[in-house]
Write a protein that holds these residues in place. Structure first.
Motif, PDB file in Angstrom:
ATOM      1  N   CYS A 233      54.312  13.439  59.780  1.00 46.84           N
ATOM      2  CA  CYS A 233      55.594  12.748  59.632  1.00 46.84           C
ATOM      3  C   CYS A 233      56.709  13.775  59.425  1.00 46.84           C
ATOM      4  O   CYS A 233      57.811  13.629  59.975  1.00 46.84           O
ATOM      5  CB  CYS A 233      55.533  11.779  58.452  1.00 46.84           C
ATOM      6  SG  CYS A 233      53.973  10.894  58.364  1.00 46.84           S
ATOM      7  N   ASP A 234      56.427  14.824  58.653  1.00 51.49           N
ATOM      8  CA  ASP A 234      57.449  15.854  58.433  1.00 51.49           C
ATOM      9  C   ASP A 234      57.716  16.641  59.711  1.00 51.49           C
ATOM     10  O   ASP A 234      58.860  16.992  60.001  1.00 51.49           O
ATOM     11  CB  ASP A 234      57.031  16.804  57.307  1.00 51.49           C
ATOM     12  CG  ASP A 234      57.405  16.246  55.934  1.00 51.49           C
ATOM     13  OD1 ASP A 234      58.116  15.221  55.879  1.00 51.49           O
ATOM     14  OD2 ASP A 234      56.998  16.832  54.917  1.00 51.49           O
ATOM     15  N   ILE A 235      56.668  16.903  60.487  1.00 50.29           N
ATOM     16  CA  ILE A 235      56.874  17.628  61.750  1.00 50.29           C
ATOM     17  C   ILE A 235      57.821  16.821  62.639  1.00 50.29           C
ATOM     18  O   ILE A 235      58.737  17.359  63.255  1.00 50.29           O
ATOM     19  CB  ILE A 235      55.526  17.886  62.469  1.00 50.29           C
ATOM     20  CG1 ILE A 235      54.667  18.866  61.658  1.00 50.29           C
ATOM     21  CG2 ILE A 235      55.751  18.437  63.882  1.00 50.29           C
ATOM     22  CD1 ILE A 235      53.180  18.830  62.017  1.00 50.29           C
ATOM     23  N   GLY A 236      57.625  15.510  62.667  1.00 45.70           N
ATOM     24  CA  GLY A 236      58.510  14.638  63.453  1.00 45.70           C
ATOM     25  C   GLY A 236      59.938  14.681  62.928  1.00 45.70           C
ATOM     26  O   GLY A 236      60.889  14.859  63.694  1.00 45.70           O
TER      27      GLY A 236
ATOM     28  N   TYR B  32      48.474  21.611  68.363  1.00 43.45           N
ATOM     29  CA  TYR B  32      48.508  20.190  67.962  1.00 43.45           C
ATOM     30  C   TYR B  32      49.600  19.482  68.790  1.00 43.45           C
ATOM     31  O   TYR B  32      50.755  19.937  68.785  1.00 43.45           O
ATOM     32  CB  TYR B  32      48.815  20.157  66.466  1.00 43.45           C
ATOM     33  CG  TYR B  32      48.859  18.815  65.790  1.00 43.45           C
ATOM     34  CD1 TYR B  32      47.922  17.816  66.065  1.00 43.45           C
ATOM     35  CD2 TYR B  32      49.824  18.565  64.806  1.00 43.45           C
ATOM     36  CE1 TYR B  32      47.970  16.600  65.400  1.00 43.45           C
ATOM     37  CE2 TYR B  32      49.873  17.358  64.132  1.00 43.45           C
ATOM     38  CZ  TYR B  32      48.947  16.377  64.437  1.00 43.45           C
ATOM     39  OH  TYR B  32      48.997  15.188  63.765  1.00 43.45           O
ATOM     40  N   PRO B  33      49.274  18.413  69.510  1.00 37.64           N
ATOM     41  CA  PRO B  33      50.215  17.845  70.487  1.00 37.64           C
ATOM     42  C   PRO B  33      51.521  17.301  69.921  1.00 37.64           C
ATOM     43  O   PRO B  33      52.487  17.127  70.674  1.00 37.64           O
ATOM     44  CB  PRO B  33      49.411  16.717  71.151  1.00 37.64           C
ATOM     45  CG  PRO B  33      48.097  16.640  70.487  1.00 37.64           C
ATOM     46  CD  PRO B  33      47.949  17.787  69.546  1.00 37.64           C
ATOM     47  N   VAL B  34      51.582  17.082  68.625  1.00 33.52           N
ATOM     48  CA  VAL B  34      52.803  16.506  68.032  1.00 33.52           C
ATOM     49  C   VAL B  34      54.018  17.435  68.209  1.00 33.52           C
ATOM     50  O   VAL B  34      55.147  16.976  68.348  1.00 33.52           O
ATOM     51  CB  VAL B  34      52.560  16.209  66.535  1.00 33.52           C
ATOM     52  CG1 VAL B  34      53.821  15.734  65.840  1.00 33.52           C
ATOM     53  CG2 VAL B  34      51.462  15.163  66.385  1.00 33.52           C
ATOM     54  N   TYR B  35      53.768  18.764  68.218  1.00 27.99           N
ATOM     55  CA  TYR B  35      54.908  19.696  68.361  1.00 27.99           C
ATOM     56  C   TYR B  35      55.603  19.475  69.708  1.00 27.99           C
ATOM     57  O   TYR B  35      56.830  19.447  69.776  1.00 27.99           O
ATOM     58  CB  TYR B  35      54.445  21.164  68.290  1.00 27.99           C
ATOM     59  CG  TYR B  35      53.489  21.505  67.168  1.00 27.99           C
ATOM     60  CD1 TYR B  35      53.623  20.946  65.899  1.00 27.99           C
ATOM     61  CD2 TYR B  35      52.446  22.405  67.370  1.00 27.99           C
ATOM     62  CE1 TYR B  35      52.736  21.267  64.874  1.00 27.99           C
ATOM     63  CE2 TYR B  35      51.562  22.744  66.357  1.00 27.99           C
ATOM     64  CZ  TYR B  35      51.702  22.165  65.110  1.00 27.99           C
ATOM     65  OH  TYR B  35      50.818  22.488  64.112  1.00 27.99           O
TER      66      TYR B  35
ATOM     67  N   PRO C 101      60.844  33.377  72.853  1.00 25.15           N
ATOM     68  CA  PRO C 101      62.265  33.448  73.242  1.00 25.15           C
ATOM     69  C   PRO C 101      63.167  33.646  72.026  1.00 25.15           C
ATOM     70  O   PRO C 101      62.845  33.205  70.917  1.00 25.15           O
ATOM     71  CB  PRO C 101      62.536  32.080  73.869  1.00 25.15           C
ATOM     72  CG  PRO C 101      61.228  31.413  74.028  1.00 25.15           C
ATOM     73  CD  PRO C 101      60.277  32.041  73.076  1.00 25.15           C
ATOM     74  N   GLU C 102      64.303  34.264  72.247  1.00 28.44           N
ATOM     75  CA  GLU C 102      65.278  34.445  71.159  1.00 28.44           C
ATOM     76  C   GLU C 102      65.812  33.094  70.715  1.00 28.44           C
ATOM     77  O   GLU C 102      65.902  32.161  71.505  1.00 28.44           O
ATOM     78  CB  GLU C 102      66.440  35.313  71.646  1.00 28.44           C
ATOM     79  CG  GLU C 102      65.982  36.734  71.883  1.00 28.44           C
ATOM     80  CD  GLU C 102      67.115  37.730  71.950  1.00 28.44           C
ATOM     81  OE1 GLU C 102      68.277  37.309  72.060  1.00 28.44           O
ATOM     82  OE2 GLU C 102      66.792  38.933  71.887  1.00 28.44           O
ATOM     83  N   ASN C 103      66.147  32.994  69.444  1.00 28.63           N
ATOM     84  CA  ASN C 103      66.774  31.794  68.859  1.00 28.63           C
ATOM     85  C   ASN C 103      65.973  30.524  69.130  1.00 28.63           C
ATOM     86  O   ASN C 103      66.545  29.481  69.447  1.00 28.63           O
ATOM     87  CB  ASN C 103      68.204  31.610  69.408  1.00 28.63           C
ATOM     88  CG  ASN C 103      69.011  32.875  69.271  1.00 28.63           C
ATOM     89  OD1 ASN C 103      68.926  33.540  68.233  1.00 28.63           O
ATOM     90  ND2 ASN C 103      69.754  33.240  70.287  1.00 28.63           N
ATOM     91  N   SER C 104      64.657  30.639  69.049  1.00 37.08           N
ATOM     92  CA  SER C 104      63.846  29.446  69.299  1.00 37.08           C
ATOM     93  C   SER C 104      63.183  28.952  68.019  1.00 37.08           C
ATOM     94  O   SER C 104      63.097  29.670  67.017  1.00 37.08           O
ATOM     95  CB  SER C 104      62.783  29.734  70.370  1.00 37.08           C
ATOM     96  OG  SER C 104      61.935  30.761  69.937  1.00 37.08           O
ATOM     97  N   LEU C 105      62.722  27.725  68.111  1.00 34.56           N
ATOM     98  CA  LEU C 105      61.960  27.102  67.037  1.00 34.56           C
ATOM     99  C   LEU C 105      60.497  27.276  67.426  1.00 34.56           C
ATOM    100  O   LEU C 105      60.087  26.814  68.493  1.00 34.56           O
ATOM    101  CB  LEU C 105      62.333  25.618  67.025  1.00 34.56           C
ATOM    102  CG  LEU C 105      61.821  24.746  65.902  1.00 34.56           C
ATOM    103  CD1 LEU C 105      62.338  25.245  64.568  1.00 34.56           C
ATOM    104  CD2 LEU C 105      62.290  23.304  66.132  1.00 34.56           C
ATOM    105  N   PHE C 106      59.709  27.958  66.579  1.00 36.98           N
ATOM    106  CA  PHE C 106      58.339  28.296  66.964  1.00 36.98           C
ATOM    107  C   PHE C 106      57.357  27.560  66.036  1.00 36.98           C
ATOM    108  O   PHE C 106      57.348  27.808  64.830  1.00 36.98           O
ATOM    109  CB  PHE C 106      58.138  29.814  66.871  1.00 36.98           C
ATOM    110  CG  PHE C 106      56.785  30.298  67.371  1.00 36.98           C
ATOM    111  CD1 PHE C 106      56.046  29.566  68.290  1.00 36.98           C
ATOM    112  CD2 PHE C 106      56.267  31.507  66.925  1.00 36.98           C
ATOM    113  CE1 PHE C 106      54.809  30.022  68.751  1.00 36.98           C
ATOM    114  CE2 PHE C 106      55.036  31.975  67.381  1.00 36.98           C
ATOM    115  CZ  PHE C 106      54.311  31.234  68.288  1.00 36.98           C
ATOM    116  N   TYR C 107      56.581  26.657  66.613  1.00 40.93           N
ATOM    117  CA  TYR C 107      55.548  25.961  65.844  1.00 40.93           C
ATOM    118  C   TYR C 107      54.310  26.836  65.823  1.00 40.93           C
ATOM    119  O   TYR C 107      53.774  27.186  66.879  1.00 40.93           O
ATOM    120  CB  TYR C 107      55.211  24.620  66.507  1.00 40.93           C
ATOM    121  CG  TYR C 107      56.332  23.638  66.386  1.00 40.93           C
ATOM    122  CD1 TYR C 107      56.481  22.859  65.247  1.00 40.93           C
ATOM    123  CD2 TYR C 107      57.280  23.514  67.404  1.00 40.93           C
ATOM    124  CE1 TYR C 107      57.535  21.967  65.128  1.00 40.93           C
ATOM    125  CE2 TYR C 107      58.337  22.629  67.289  1.00 40.93           C
ATOM    126  CZ  TYR C 107      58.447  21.857  66.151  1.00 40.93           C
ATOM    127  OH  TYR C 107      59.501  20.979  66.023  1.00 40.93           O
TER     128      TYR C 107
END
Ligand code: PL4
Length: 410
Positions: free
Chosen positions: A115-118, A137-140, A180-186
């Motif tokens: 739920c927090d990942i969402g 994990y497919p939620v990302y 990539p630069e400035n990315s969100l990485f799970y």
């Protein structure tokens, strides 16, 4: 009529786990179980869902939590940010960082890591570049599709997502030059599905790369309590500099058997800032205050019991039990000559079927052994020739499944 959100149509197919459940139902309808022939019963080593009863001390905490609600003195209503005592306890137990403990206002109690990942995705707009370990994990990925950050489906993956392969060749740790630069990485460690737990130098390299490239790491530590090698870090925050570039999500689901109880937490350090200098912690507090009304008070009492001395022993015992299952699965696969990793510091075993399509292997295992697994393709392109075996199951079922797997060699 109101139009459908077009992002829903961008979701490639059914969510992985309901899709597996659908195929299982179809198979069961075509091959009904015969109670007189136990070998016809389907056993699941598919979804990572806990099966064992909650252990007594933690269970007593839950029961006591429910009992208190029936008394004038013990009654409590909304607890939006979570019980202060629990947030302080989480800080002390899981993040014992000398001289720099997390404050209670950096720890947010929730109804689970998923739920927090969402919800976390609301912090970063549709323009944000997203990177994931491949497989993951497919939620990302699916969550990013819903926020509009994923771009369009290309047949292999989404155009807006950078898939960083984690393969046997790179020891299941990605080449960080691809970030990539400035990315969100799970980033998930111990990893679902590969079972790989990142070593300290790897996490140090990850933090260094994120800082250099202006990335934010969403570190999913849902399986941290399965780590048995004392040299492996259980949290990204054991690495210097992580507070400036990471958020950590975690959960009581897998260590305490709370998959159905629902309780997790997210750590958002005050040091973490967006490119414009704004506080991510303040925004997370705002988002949670707006669309979340607090976790169950009963669950939180259970969590407090889980974090006592006896509760922590129970967590260890429960994880050891599932790790024992993982050992049996690894042993059975190795005997068959199937190469596999994981299962030593995680409840997942990742098995390689070179040159095969994972959905086809999934169907073969279901048909020959009546064992449900998870096809690696569901976790990303690099999983296409792998099968994930989950160690969550009753011991007798796992033993029986392992006996049946030997049919794959016939
Ligand atoms: C099936 C890396 C399982 N319906 O229980 P939560 O929300 O605190 O944690 C969920 C979670 C978070 N992070 C990771 C996970 O692997 C999980 C649970 N994953 C699996 O088999 O991969 C359960 C999946 C469930 C779901 O979609 O999460």
């Amino acid at each position: 009529m109101v139009k459908r959100n077009p992002r829903l149509a961008a979701l490639k197919a059914g969510y992985l786990f309901p899709e597996i459940a659908r195929r299982r139902r179809e198979f069961a309808a075509a091959h009904p179980e015969d109670p007189a022939r136990p070998e016809t019963r389907i056993i699941s080593l598919g979804v990572g869902n806990t099966t064992e009863p909650i252990l007594p001390h933690i269970d007593a905490g839950l029961t006591e939590g429910a009992r208190k609600l029936g008394t004038v003195e013990g009654y409590s209503g909304y607890q939006d940010e979570g019980l202060l005592e629990l947030r302080e306890k989480i800080s002390g137990v899981f993040y014992p960082i000398p001289g720099k403990p997390f404050g209670a206002d950096e720890i947010f109690i929730s109804d689970g890591a998923k739920c927090d990942i969402g919800r976390l995705q609301l912090l970063f707009g549709a323009e944000t570049k997203v990177a994931v370990q491949d497989p993951s994990y497919p939620v990302y990925v699916d969550g990013s599709v819903l926020t509009g950050a994923a771009g369009s489906w290309t047949g292999e993956g989404y155009s807006g997502i950078s898939y960083l392969p984690c393969t046997a060749e790179n020891g299941y740790f990605p080449d960080l030059s691809l970030l990539p630069e400035n990315s969100l990485f799970y980033f998930c460690s111990p990893n679902n599905p590969t079972g790989a737990a990142a070593a300290r130098p790897q996490l140090e390299a990850l933090v260094a790369a994120a800082r250099e490239k202006g990335c934010v790491i969403v570190f999913d530590a849902a399986y941290a309590e399965y780590i048995r090698d004392p040299a492996l870090p259980k949290t990204i925050f054991s690495v210097d500099g992580a507070r400036e570039c990471a958020i950590e999500v975690n959960s009581f689901s897998k260590p305490a058997g709370f998959t159905g109880v629902r309780l997790g937490w997210t750590v958002v350090p005050k040091e973490l800032r967006y490119s414009g200098g704004e506080s991510v912690n303040a925004d997370w507090s705002r988002v949670m205050g707006t669309i979340f009304n607090g976790a169950s008070n009963i669950a939180q009492e259970g969590a407090l019991a889980a974090l006592s001395g006896t509760g922590l022993e129970e967590i260890r015992r429960l994880c050891d039990f599932y790790l024992g299952n993982a050992e049996l699965i690894r042993h059975a696969l190795t005997k068959l000559g199937i190469s596999c990793v994981g299962g030593d510091n995680s409840p997942y075993v990742w098995a390689r079927f070179p040159g095969r399509d994972s959905w086809e292997v999934f169907a073969e295992i279901l048909e020959k052994c009546r064992v449900v697994t998870t096809p690696g393709a569901g976790f990303g392109p690099s999983g296409r020739s792998f099968i994930r075996f989950s160690a969550f199951g009753h011991r007798a079922d796992v033993e029986e499944a392992c006996r049946r797997l030997l049919k794959l060699g016939e």
